[in-house]
Design a protein around this motif. Sequence first.
Motif, PDB file in Angstrom:
ATOM      1  N   ALA A  17       0.834  -1.204   0.000  1.00 58.12           N
ATOM      2  CA  ALA A  17       0.000   0.000   0.000  1.00 58.12           C
ATOM      3  C   ALA A  17       0.870   1.257   0.000  1.00 58.12           C
ATOM      4  CB  ALA A  17      -0.926  -0.002   1.217  1.00 58.12           C
ATOM      5  N   ARG A  38      -5.558   2.580   1.895  1.00 55.72           N
ATOM      6  CA  ARG A  38      -5.240   1.760   0.721  1.00 55.72           C
ATOM      7  C   ARG A  38      -5.102   0.290   1.109  1.00 55.72           C
ATOM      8  NH1 ARG A  38      -3.161   2.414  -4.449  1.00 55.72           N
ATOM      9  NH2 ARG A  38      -4.565   4.173  -4.348  1.00 55.72           N
ATOM     10  N   ALA A  39      -4.535   0.047   2.284  1.00 52.16           N
ATOM     11  CA  ALA A  39      -4.351  -1.328   2.755  1.00 52.16           C
ATOM     12  C   ALA A  39      -5.637  -1.931   3.317  1.00 52.16           C
ATOM     13  CB  ALA A  39      -3.259  -1.370   3.815  1.00 52.16           C
TER      14      ALA A  39
END
Length: 192
Positions: A17, A38-39
Motif C-alpha cells: 500500500a 489503501r491497505a
Amino acid sequence: MPKVGMGSLRRQQLIDATIQVVAEVGLKGATISLISKRAGMSSGIISHYFGSKQSLIEASVQYLLSQLKISDSPDTPYDRLMKIVDLNFSSVQQADASTKTWLSFWGQSMHDPELYRLQEINKRRLVSNLRYSFKQLLDSKTAYDAAEVTAALIDGFWLRCALSRANQEKFNQAKEYCKKYINEVLEQHTHP
C-alpha cells in the motif's frame, strides 16, 4: 489469538500500500491515513507493526532493495553479471508504482539521513556484486572500472526509462545496452 503468519502478511500489505500511495502522491504526501486506507486497515495498525510512518517508508524501500538480491547465484561469473542486469530491469523494477517510488526515494534520500544510508547501501552493493564477478574474469583494475561503468549504465538507463515513462520494450533495450557493454569489455580484455 492472532493467526500464525498474519503479522508478516499485514506488514507486506502495508508495504504494498505504501508503494502504491507513494507512486500516487510522493513520499511527502503519503500519509498514514492514505496508506492504511489503501491497505484496508486502521491507521493504528501502522504504529503496531512499524512504529512510525518513517519506519514503514524505510521498510518499503528495503523491500524494493530486496527485489534486487540474487537469490540463487548463477554458476559462472558471466551468468552472474547477466543476472544482476536482469534483476535491475525486472518487471518489478519496471512497474509504474516501483519506478515512482524509487524516484521519490532517491529525491528524498538527499534530505533524509536514513534513506540516504539505504541508497548508499544499494549503490555499494551493486558495484560490489559487479566487481566480484568481473574480478573473476578480468584483472583487478579493469574489473574495478568495468563495475563502476556498468553500475552507472544500469542506474542511468533505468533512470532515463523511468523518467520518460518508457514501455517494457525501452526497458528491455536499456537492459541489452548494459549487457552489450559487459560483453564488449570482456571481449576486449580477454582476447588479445
